[in-house]
Design an enzyme around this catalytic site. Structure first.
Site, PDB file in Angstrom:
ATOM      1  N   ARG A  59     -25.846  21.835 -43.368  1.00 24.69           N
ATOM      2  CA  ARG A  59     -26.550  21.588 -42.086  1.00 24.69           C
ATOM      3  C   ARG A  59     -27.098  22.872 -41.458  1.00 24.69           C
ATOM      4  O   ARG A  59     -27.218  22.957 -40.228  1.00 24.69           O
ATOM      5  CB  ARG A  59     -25.628  20.894 -41.050  1.00 24.69           C
ATOM      6  CG  ARG A  59     -25.126  19.555 -41.519  1.00 24.69           C
ATOM      7  CD  ARG A  59     -25.315  18.481 -40.448  1.00 24.69           C
ATOM      8  NE  ARG A  59     -24.999  17.190 -41.044  1.00 24.69           N
ATOM      9  CZ  ARG A  59     -23.928  16.453 -40.744  1.00 24.69           C
ATOM     10  NH1 ARG A  59     -23.093  16.848 -39.804  1.00 24.69           N
ATOM     11  NH2 ARG A  59     -23.705  15.308 -41.338  1.00 24.69           N
ATOM     12  N   TYR A 108     -22.594   2.421 -46.244  1.00 25.64           N
ATOM     13  CA  TYR A 108     -23.523   2.202 -45.130  1.00 25.64           C
ATOM     14  C   TYR A 108     -24.337   0.921 -45.313  1.00 25.64           C
ATOM     15  O   TYR A 108     -24.644   0.220 -44.351  1.00 25.64           O
ATOM     16  CB  TYR A 108     -24.475   3.391 -44.985  1.00 25.64           C
ATOM     17  CG  TYR A 108     -23.845   4.611 -44.373  1.00 25.64           C
ATOM     18  CD1 TYR A 108     -23.574   4.670 -43.006  1.00 25.64           C
ATOM     19  CD2 TYR A 108     -23.529   5.718 -45.144  1.00 25.64           C
ATOM     20  CE1 TYR A 108     -23.000   5.797 -42.434  1.00 25.64           C
ATOM     21  CE2 TYR A 108     -22.963   6.859 -44.584  1.00 25.64           C
ATOM     22  CZ  TYR A 108     -22.697   6.891 -43.226  1.00 25.64           C
ATOM     23  OH  TYR A 108     -22.135   7.998 -42.663  1.00 25.64           O
TER      24      TYR A 108
END
Lengths: 350, 350
Positions: free
Chosen positions: B24, B151
């Site tokens: 990130r 998901y």
């Protein structure tokens, strides 16, 4: 009572069936719990009212043939008794009105007197023991020093507890001062629960698994060992089995087994067989079905229960449990099915 | 370019300094990222606009002497391309407009064509490579089949992904059908990223660590191995190093190393030395500083960086990284300090 299968299993003695209890068995998945909780007005009020804490402690036992009761309370009662002002809001979690971060704030903390400052807990233990009529043993519990320190420093839950870790890294001496006073408080609290009637004790090191290995040893494990040692020197607690559950800390099972505890709680990311090989016959093991299995079909619940029993194998020293607390969205009937399956699948002659 | 220290380290060749990049690194802790993100209108629009994805990919490299760029994108682009309708709201997380739970819904899923259905990703890879001018290698990535299936079944994040686990337990054949089509999609997607110019590939198995050991092997590991095998047979990808990061699955390092990947990502709950002993010289290791350390003092950041380097030891095959993504609340200067410390502390002659 010391011959109950739960206590026998914790002593690694043969049992007629594998004993089973469930973390958070007195909890939100039960409609009768939600009703009592609503009557109490708040979660903290429920903890602080011995009659209501007793009522919810007994609720799952009226439904299922569980092999132990666990005191209904919260791990954060100790910091609350130290003056931090605990509140617990549904879906938000616990929060303290005051945090403890500086050397000066930590210096002001004293060890709470369990029979004065945490009297409501001791009264609940006595009342539950009375109401249980020796049907099953009662487990008392506390949070680990590292876990309590995390909440005391952050003031609330966190995914990383970065403030607590930063204090440990930047000023280890201050962190150790905090952990020291909390560890003495936990030991006194657990000893008092034993004196009040708890027949087993458990320490929840909920956030130990967030620590890198060196930090786990310095800031969590060390204080778990201090508590185990302290209880072994206590008149009421010395013969009471201690269960340590350091969630996510499977890398440290050997060291946890060396603390002098009777048993280790295990999450589901390790097989009980692998864990047993590592800790040998030093401790009993408690666990470790994934709570998510309670969302699967009856067949899957039975076959997963069977797998967990087979993973542990035909040795003494297994207490069946989930690897984490039961979640609020579980149908209570599924839990009944699990408890029956564990008893049926583990029946043996001793 | 194949001689860059990042690619050399992934091949376990000697390097002048330990290469470092940060999960990130293009993210919310950077004010310039937040500005571009605001201009894009939404997180998904940022991912889907190659010029903006390129811009944020390059932002951390303008600030810090990082040794790799990583494509700015999301692990959920594949299910989105399958028609599930991805949206990502700040503080809520990802959400799909449609879920996939039944055999019939799964049967309808096809493998997206990367250059058609995920063209925006391939265009971003090409644009970033052009703009990087071979300064540092570019990493492409995807989510693992198990993580994507979690998901797709739940439709959003979850602490337990109980619905996905229940499907795996109740109807393994259907779950394997889903994981199969997702694994083929991930392999095609990563191969296309390699063809478009990605010089290393990474698979994020974010939720593999939520699985019990048997389920990890059946429902996550097996598909990671399929992807590694598939890439080894692909013209563009066969010489591109593959990094697998199965978060919280440290019990399975040996098996992960056997998949044929070049490197394993590691969280901070295991020492790099212990991990290296277990996997030997089969793979390089990437990691593993606790991101929370970036909240501590400069001295602590330096000494923890030194500890991580020492844990790995003076062997080839270490890529320095955090054990998880950098969090939005980190002061960017702290990251600069870390990157400089890693380079300074690891300088050696080769």
């Amino acid at each position: 009572m010391s011959d109950h299968r739960f206590l026998r299993a914790l002593r690694r003695q043969p049992v007629d069936r594998t004993p089973v209890w469930i973390m958070r068995q007195a909890g939100r998945y039960l409609p009768e719990y939600r009703a009592t909780r609503a009557r109490a007005g708040s979660f903290v009020a429920l903890c602080k009212t011995p009659e209501l804490a007793c009522e919810v402690t007994l609720q799952p036992l009226a439904r299922f043939p569980l092999d132990a009761a666990i005191l209904f309370s919260d791990i954060l009662t100790i910091p609350d008794a130290m003056g931090l002002g605990l509140s617990v809001e549904e879906k938000v979690g616990p929060r303290f009105a005051r945090t403890v971060r500086t050397r000066a704030e930590i210096a002001k903390l004293g060890v709470p007197d369990p029979e004065a400052d945490l009297r409501y807990v001791m009264d609940a233990v006595r009342l539950i023991r009375r109401e249980l009529h020796d049907k099953v043993p009662l487990i008392g519990f506390a949070g680990s020093p590292w876990t309590l320190a995390c909440y005391m420093i952050e003031g609330e839950g966190s995914s990383s507890f970065a403030k607590a870790k930063a204090l440990a890294l930047d000023d280890a001496a201050t962190m150790h001062r905090l952990l020291g006073v909390v560890a003495r408080s936990v030991a006194a609290y657990l000893a008092a629960q034993a004196a009040a009637g708890a027949q087993a004790l458990m320490v929840f090191d909920t956030w130990g698994g967030l620590l890198a290995p060196d930090m786990f040893r310095d800031f969590s494990l060390r204080y778990l060992a201090q508590i185990a040692q302290s209880l072994q020197g206590d008149k009421a607690a010395k013969n009471i089995p201690l269960i340590l559950f350091s969630k996510g800390a499977n890398a440290h099972l050997e060291a946890l087994a060396d603390t002098g505890c009777a048993a280790l709680g295990l999450d589901w990311t390790i097989s009980l067989g692998a864990a047993r090989t590592r800790v040998g016959d030093r401790v009993a093991l408690q666990g470790n079905l994934d709570p998510a299995v309670l969302h699967a079909s009856s067949d899957a619940i039975r076959s997963e229960a069977k797998r967990v029993l087979a993973d542990f194998g035909p040795h003494p020293g297994h207490v069946f449990n989930l690897g984490h607390g039961i979640t609020p969205d579980v149908d209570p009937e599924r839990l009944g099915l699990l408890v029956d399956a564990v008893h049926a699948l583990s029946a043996r002659s001793i």
